[in-house]
Design an enzyme around this catalytic site. Structure first.
Site, mmCIF file in Angstrom:
data_model
loop_
_atom_site.group_PDB
_atom_site.id
_atom_site.type_symbol
_atom_site.label_atom_id
_atom_site.label_comp_id
_atom_site.label_asym_id
_atom_site.label_seq_id
_atom_site.Cartn_x
_atom_site.Cartn_y
_atom_site.Cartn_z
ATOM 1 N N SER A 269 0.811 -1.217 0.000
ATOM 2 C CA SER A 269 0.000 0.000 0.000
ATOM 3 C C SER A 269 0.843 1.264 0.000
ATOM 4 O O SER A 269 0.477 2.260 -0.626
ATOM 5 C CB SER A 269 -0.936 -0.005 1.210
ATOM 6 O OG SER A 269 -1.732 -1.153 1.218
ATOM 7 N N HIS A 327 1.130 4.774 4.661
ATOM 8 C CA HIS A 327 0.285 5.394 3.638
ATOM 9 C C HIS A 327 0.657 6.857 3.442
ATOM 10 O O HIS A 327 0.826 7.334 2.314
ATOM 11 C CB HIS A 327 -1.184 5.296 4.045
ATOM 12 C CG HIS A 327 -1.762 3.937 3.849
ATOM 13 N ND1 HIS A 327 -3.115 3.688 3.887
ATOM 14 C CD2 HIS A 327 -1.172 2.735 3.627
ATOM 15 C CE1 HIS A 327 -3.333 2.401 3.685
ATOM 16 N NE2 HIS A 327 -2.170 1.807 3.538
#
Length: 375
Positions: A269, A327
């Site tokens: 991610s 992230h």
């Protein structure tokens, strides 16, 4: 990097001790008997040492067993650093991040140089292959021909990320092998409290324990691959992607060390957030939609703002479902690279490429180096 499925695996390290105690004839812990709604006959009390070992494990046993998908190896749980702000342990990961990023872009520059050098030869090879294809009699049901047609129908970006998706699938299969899980936890999950700090920063980028986690990440990567590769080029895209995985993991290390919320993380991610942020920064007016709600569209700029805001809130409020530090680090790295990094790194690669050219041509013997340099 996002989901913490492997955190469940680490919590189960006390379960093997619990099973061994049952096999040895020892009684179940009193609190666990009450939780399971049964009670065995009273026996001689166990030593305190056994109860202390089982204490942190059986309090979360029912929750962990509900989420476990495969047998967990017996692994000694590593204690976090003595101080939650022991940033001295992050020196080696920082050096690794800088060094790996530099090597990634240097290798990408060399890769691009070699690709350009062999382009003419590849052109003639393709002409020869097309001629042989016409002359050779066609076979019905030729699997190789069908695969070649499918491969040629893909965009340059889709061809580039196919290798990344294959690597993620192989690592996912390795998680299903019980004998490999100790190795996978050590090298394919990133945790600042672990003894192994540097290699998991890269390897965890290709690691997914949950199939849904992997499928969602690979779908997003596949969706943005065509735009990203057409914008950066194949070589520069790979350098950015690999560097983003390491940079986002380092940001995760810093956030976990600063907040004291230690735990393993894994997933692509962070790197995918860099790709998404780069495309949204370069093309802010592009229209995006959510896969399950294609009727709702929004601009890329608004999507990027919402993602950054959500991850910032998750980091501040201590949400544990995602690794919001990774992230956020990946998104900021993508924004920085499009605004400043491309000019600072990629457009200044010419001296390094000239040095490589001199080494390849033997220092310009016979004037070949000068001619090659001018080309």
């Amino acid at each position: 990097m996002a989901w913490r499925n492997c955190f469940v695996l680490l919590r189960l390290t006390g379960e093997d001790t619990l099973r061994s105690s049952v096999r040895d004839g020892s009684r179940w812990p009193h609190s666990l008997q009450q939780r399971c709604s049964f009670r065995k006959a009273t026996r001689k009390p166990e030593p305190k040492k056994v109860e202390e070992e089982l204490g942190p494990a059986h309090t979360e046993l029912s929750e962990a067993a509900a989420h476990r998908r495969s047998p967990a190896p017996h692994l000694d749980q590593q204690a976090p650093p003595s101080s939650p702000r022991a940033f001295g342990r992050l020196l080696r990961p920082f050096v690794f991040t800088v060094g790996f990023t530099g090597c990634s872009f240097g290798s990408a520059a060399i890769w691009q140089y070699e690709s350009l050098k062999s382009r003419v030869q590849s052109y003639f090879d393709e002409i020869r292959a097309d001629w042989l294809e016409r002359v050779r009699p066609q076979k019905r049901g030729d699997v190789r021909k069908e695969i070649n047609q499918w491969w040629n129908s893909l965009s340059e970006g889709q061809k580039t990320v196919t290798g990344i998706i294959a690597a993620n699938a192989i690592v996912f299969c390795c998680w299903r092998v019980p004998s490999l899980q100790r190795f996978m936890i050590r090298y394919f999950t990133a945790n600042p409290a672990s003894r192994t700090l540097c290699s998991p920063m890269l390897l965890s980028t290709f690691s997914h324990f949950s199939f849904f986690h992997m499928a969602a990440n690979m779908y997003v990567l596949w969706s943005f691959s065509t735009s990203a590769v057409s914008m950066l080029g194949r070589e520069q895209f790979m350098a950015v992607y690999l560097s983003a995985g390491v940079v986002s993991t380092f940001v995760s290390y810093v956030c976990k060390t600063a907040t004291g919320r230690f735990g393993p993380s894994l997933g692509a991610s962070g790197a995918i957030m860099t790709v998404l942020a780069a495309v949204c920064t370069k093309m802010p007016e592009a229209k995006l939609a959510i896969i399950f709600f294609p009727m709702f569209t929004f601009t890329a700029a608004n999507a990027l703002k919402a993602i950054v805001a959500m991850d910032t809130a998750g980091l501040v409020l201590g949400w544990r479902f995602f690794d919001h530090g990774a992230h956020l680090g990946g998104a900021l790295f993508g924004i920085w690279y499009i605004l400043f990094g491309h000019e600072l790194i990629w457009k200044n690669r010419e001296p390094f490429v000239k040095l490589w050219h001199e080494l390849r041509t033997g220092g310009g013997r016979g004037g070949g180096g000068d001619r090659g340099g001018s080309v």
